[in-house]
Design an enzyme around this catalytic site. Structure first.
Site, mmCIF file in Angstrom:
data_model
loop_
_atom_site.group_PDB
_atom_site.id
_atom_site.type_symbol
_atom_site.label_atom_id
_atom_site.label_comp_id
_atom_site.label_asym_id
_atom_site.label_seq_id
_atom_site.Cartn_x
_atom_site.Cartn_y
_atom_site.Cartn_z
ATOM 1 N N THR A 107 0.960 -12.977 8.869
ATOM 2 C CA THR A 107 1.572 -12.726 10.177
ATOM 3 C C THR A 107 1.660 -14.018 11.001
ATOM 4 O O THR A 107 2.581 -14.180 11.798
ATOM 5 C CB THR A 107 0.761 -11.671 10.950
ATOM 6 O OG1 THR A 107 -0.641 -12.012 10.888
ATOM 7 C CG2 THR A 107 0.940 -10.283 10.354
ATOM 8 N N ARG B 265 0.809 -1.220 0.000
ATOM 9 C CA ARG B 265 0.000 0.000 0.000
ATOM 10 C C ARG B 265 0.845 1.275 0.000
ATOM 11 O O ARG B 265 0.345 2.355 -0.253
ATOM 12 C CB ARG B 265 -0.977 -0.026 1.200
ATOM 13 C CG ARG B 265 -2.087 -1.054 1.027
ATOM 14 C CD ARG B 265 -2.850 -1.323 2.317
ATOM 15 N NE ARG B 265 -2.161 -2.297 3.168
ATOM 16 C CZ ARG B 265 -2.646 -2.785 4.311
ATOM 17 N NH1 ARG B 265 -3.825 -2.376 4.756
ATOM 18 N NH2 ARG B 265 -1.958 -3.672 5.022
ATOM 19 N N ASN C 253 -7.869 -4.417 16.727
ATOM 20 C CA ASN C 253 -6.683 -5.143 17.168
ATOM 21 C C ASN C 253 -5.453 -4.306 16.834
ATOM 22 O O ASN C 253 -5.241 -3.940 15.682
ATOM 23 C CB ASN C 253 -6.646 -6.489 16.432
ATOM 24 C CG ASN C 253 -5.298 -7.180 16.552
ATOM 25 O OD1 ASN C 253 -4.644 -7.083 17.578
ATOM 26 N ND2 ASN C 253 -4.899 -7.880 15.490
HETATM 27 C C1 UD1 Z 1 -2.561 -6.550 11.078
HETATM 28 C C2 UD1 Z 1 -3.559 -7.463 11.813
HETATM 29 C C3 UD1 Z 1 -4.806 -6.648 12.123
HETATM 30 C C4 UD1 Z 1 -4.442 -5.443 12.976
HETATM 31 C C5 UD1 Z 1 -3.344 -4.615 12.314
HETATM 32 C C6 UD1 Z 1 -2.840 -3.594 13.319
HETATM 33 C C7 UD1 Z 1 -3.198 -9.728 10.964
HETATM 34 C C8 UD1 Z 1 -3.714 -10.801 10.097
HETATM 35 N N1 UD1 Z 1 -3.876 -8.598 10.968
HETATM 36 O O1 UD1 Z 1 -3.187 -6.159 9.862
HETATM 37 O O2 UD1 Z 1 -5.744 -7.467 12.826
HETATM 38 O O3 UD1 Z 1 -5.594 -4.658 13.210
HETATM 39 O O4 UD1 Z 1 -2.243 -5.437 11.902
HETATM 40 O O5 UD1 Z 1 -1.958 -2.687 12.720
HETATM 41 O O6 UD1 Z 1 -2.208 -9.918 11.640
HETATM 42 N N2 UD1 Z 1 4.214 -9.189 8.116
HETATM 43 C C9 UD1 Z 1 5.103 -10.228 8.122
HETATM 44 N N3 UD1 Z 1 4.875 -11.302 7.288
HETATM 45 C C10 UD1 Z 1 3.775 -11.357 6.481
HETATM 46 C C11 UD1 Z 1 2.858 -10.295 6.514
HETATM 47 C C12 UD1 Z 1 3.087 -9.230 7.351
HETATM 48 O O7 UD1 Z 1 6.096 -10.217 8.831
HETATM 49 O O8 UD1 Z 1 3.645 -12.347 5.762
HETATM 50 C C13 UD1 Z 1 4.486 -8.021 8.972
HETATM 51 C C14 UD1 Z 1 4.477 -6.708 8.197
HETATM 52 O O9 UD1 Z 1 5.783 -6.377 7.755
HETATM 53 C C15 UD1 Z 1 3.956 -5.723 9.214
HETATM 54 C C16 UD1 Z 1 3.109 -6.563 10.145
HETATM 55 O O10 UD1 Z 1 3.463 -7.918 9.916
HETATM 56 O O11 UD1 Z 1 4.995 -5.122 9.955
HETATM 57 C C17 UD1 Z 1 1.616 -6.374 9.890
HETATM 58 O O12 UD1 Z 1 1.322 -6.700 8.548
HETATM 59 P P1 UD1 Z 1 0.255 -5.885 7.722
HETATM 60 O O13 UD1 Z 1 0.152 -6.491 6.397
HETATM 61 O O14 UD1 Z 1 0.522 -4.435 7.811
HETATM 62 O O15 UD1 Z 1 -1.073 -6.246 8.564
HETATM 63 P P2 UD1 Z 1 -2.420 -5.411 8.644
HETATM 64 O O16 UD1 Z 1 -3.211 -5.658 7.414
HETATM 65 O O17 UD1 Z 1 -2.121 -4.019 9.007
HETATM 66 CA CA CA Z 2 -0.317 -2.807 9.157
#
Ligand code: UD1
Ligand code: CA
Length: 480
Positions: free
Chosen positions: A84, A18, A178
């Site tokens: 995550t 994004r 969350n």
């Molecule tokens: C996530 C949460 C959401 C919460 C929000 C808070 C999940 C599924 N959702 O959503 O409930 O409200 O954060 O900000 O967890 N990352 C990894 N590996 C991956 C994907 C992401 O390490 O495969 C890391 C990203 O670099 C980032 C963090 O995890 O730092 C969150 O990922 P992001 O895709 O931003 O999650 P949100 O959609 O914001």
């Molecule tokens: Ca996020």
């Protein structure tokens, strides 16, 4: 003291789509340091026995920052399974098999979270003995975030978390989100993470699904809402980045104001996290104090000034100036409209004035370069005055050379010092001099050609022009 029962997992493997950027999301800057560095810095203060960062996209660029800040931390590479949940699963596998403490999981994109809130979460989790404890916040606009679904409204425990993209209309109406910061017991994570599926809108293993699995197994999950929702702001796009940056900047400015710094216009003043300011510094509107800049007592900076990694001495004034890696001495004056490039050192009570550019220039105490000049690759002694519109010609098109100007020199206006060249102590130079040869101490340098006036030239060559008529009037009135 190190918390031997605590492991921290920082999630930094996401793609950050994004942001629409060639720079990985977590390396975009906020208050002068990358987003992820804020999170790493906070994690570090908790002093956990194990700190693990999970990376994948642009992993090398992230690992440089991570190992720089957390030399004892462990880096885990996430495989091709996204989400995550998968990130935490692989991090947990990297923990020593005999570790049986608590795991604090933090999203890497939540930079405003502070140490107090995190230690509060750790303490609350250990007090309540819940299987998991997570931070939540109530937002006016919860869109994009996962929602906290409770069994009944006002229920103290949570049933599950639903991601925005998987939520029903009634779930989308939930304002409690969350925060992406959780405490778990490691044994539950070891059991449940392998059970996560990718059956959801994004085809990812969601860490948030662990909550529902815990509840189905009859475990308690407690939720700790934060009082200030900005603490848990996640950064997904550039609009959120600028909002978080503005919030952090307001906090930084307030901190300096309470420490004795006058900030005339917080809305147009930006101060990076690493800058330090002494009491009775004044910052005027439109000023950016960037990098590791330090500003001493009584200095006045601005308006419209940007200082990057500079050192400003006591009582100095710096007005409408752009400066990088410059040292400005006590009581010195800079600007308006000055450009100080790296390795400019201005001595105490010295002056770099209007429309002056300097680079790699050491200008001694009390020396002045007041107007319209370029000083590159030079050393100037003390008490010297450089005439208006002087160019230190440091570059012959191939190599750069140095100019040495002594103390108490008086150089005339519109000089060119062709480097390498030296003007000795107490030397003078006439207006318009091109200094190509060294000037001994106490000498006057001049190479102006004698001026010739060709009388009547305008009447002969520009007859009838405005200049000709003006000249004729002047001659008539003076009786010539
Ligand atoms: C996530 C949460 C959401 C919460 C929000 C808070 C999940 C599924 N959702 O959503 O409930 O409200 O954060 O900000 O967890 N990352 C990894 N590996 C991956 C994907 C992401 O390490 O495969 C890391 C990203 O670099 C980032 C963090 O995890 O730092 C969150 O990922 P992001 O895709 O931003 O999650 P949100 O959609 O914001
Ligand atoms: Ca996020």
């Amino acid at each position: 003291m190190t918390d031997s029962r605590l492991a921290i997992i920082i999630l930094a493997a996401g793609q950050g789509t994004r942001m629409k950027s060639e720079t990985p999301k977590l390396l975009h800057h906020l208050a002068g340091i990358p987003i992820v560095s804020h999170v790493l810095g906070t994690a570090r203060e908790l002093d956990a026995a194990h700190t693990i960062a999970v990376v994948r996209h642009e992993r090398d660029r992230l690992v440089d920052v991570i190992t720089d800040q957390l030399p004892d931390g462990l880096v885990v590479d996430q495989d091709e399974t996204p989400g995550t949940g998968r990130a935490v699963e692989q991090a947990v596998q990297a923990l020593p098999a005999d570790f049986d403490g608590d795991v604090l999981v933090m999203n890497g994109d939540t930079p405003l979270l502070d140490v107090q809130t995190l230690s509060g979460l750790v303490a609350e989790h250990r007090r309540s003995r819940a299987a998991a404890t997570l931070l939540s916040a109530y937002l006016d606009d919860p869109s994009g975030y996962g929602r906290i679904v409770r069994h009944d409204a006002g229920d103290s425990t949570v049933d599950r978390i639903v991601e925005h993209r998987d939520a029903t209309d009634s779930e989308l109406a939930i304002a409690e989100i969350n925060a992406g910061v959780y405490m778990f017991g490691v044994s539950q994570l070891r059991d449940l993470l392998p059970q996560l599926s990718t059956h959801n809108a994004q085809g990812e293993k969601y860490l948030t699904d662990v909550i529902e699995l815990l509840r189905r197994a009859g475990s308690e999950v407690s939720v700790l809402p934060v009082a200030d929702s900005w603490l848990v702001a996640g950064i997904n796009d550039r609009a959120q980045l600028s909002e978080a940056a503005a919030k952090l900047n307001a906090l930084i400015i307030r901190g300096w104001q309470l420490a004795g710094v006058t900030v005339h216009d917080p809305a147009t003043t930006w101060i990076d996290l690493k800058a330090t300011l002494e009491p009775d510094v004044t910052l005027l509107p439109g000023t950016q104090i960037r990098g590791a800049t330090t500003i001493a007592r009584g200095a006045v900076v601005g308006p419209d000034t940007t200082l990057l990694d500079c050192e400003v001495g006591e009582r100095a004034t710096v007005k409408r100036t752009d400066a990088e890696l410059a040292v400005i001495g006590a009581g010195a004056s800079v600007g308006p409209f000055a450009y100080l490039r790296p390795n400019t050192v201005l001595g105490a009570d010295g002056k770099i004035g209007t429309f002056v550019e300097t680079k790699n220039a050491e200008i001694g105490a009390g020396s002045k370069v007041p107007h319209l000049s370029y000083v590159g690759d030079a050393t100037i002694g003390e008490g010297t005055n450089i005439g208006a519109a002087t160019i230190f010609a440091n570059y012959n098109g191939v190599t750069k050379s140095h100019t040495e100007v002594g103390s108490h020199v008086r150089s005339g206006s519109h000089n060119v010092f062709v480097a390498p060249v030296t003007l000795g102590d107490g030397a003078y130079s006439a207006a318009g001099t091109v200094v190509r040869k060294n000037v001994p101490a106490g000498s006057l340098a001049m190479n102006v050609a004698p001026q010739r006036n060709l009388e009547g030239w305008v009447a002969a060559h520009r007859a009838g022009s405005a200049a000709d008529r003006a000249a004729q009037r002047a001659q008539e009135s003076s009786g010539e």
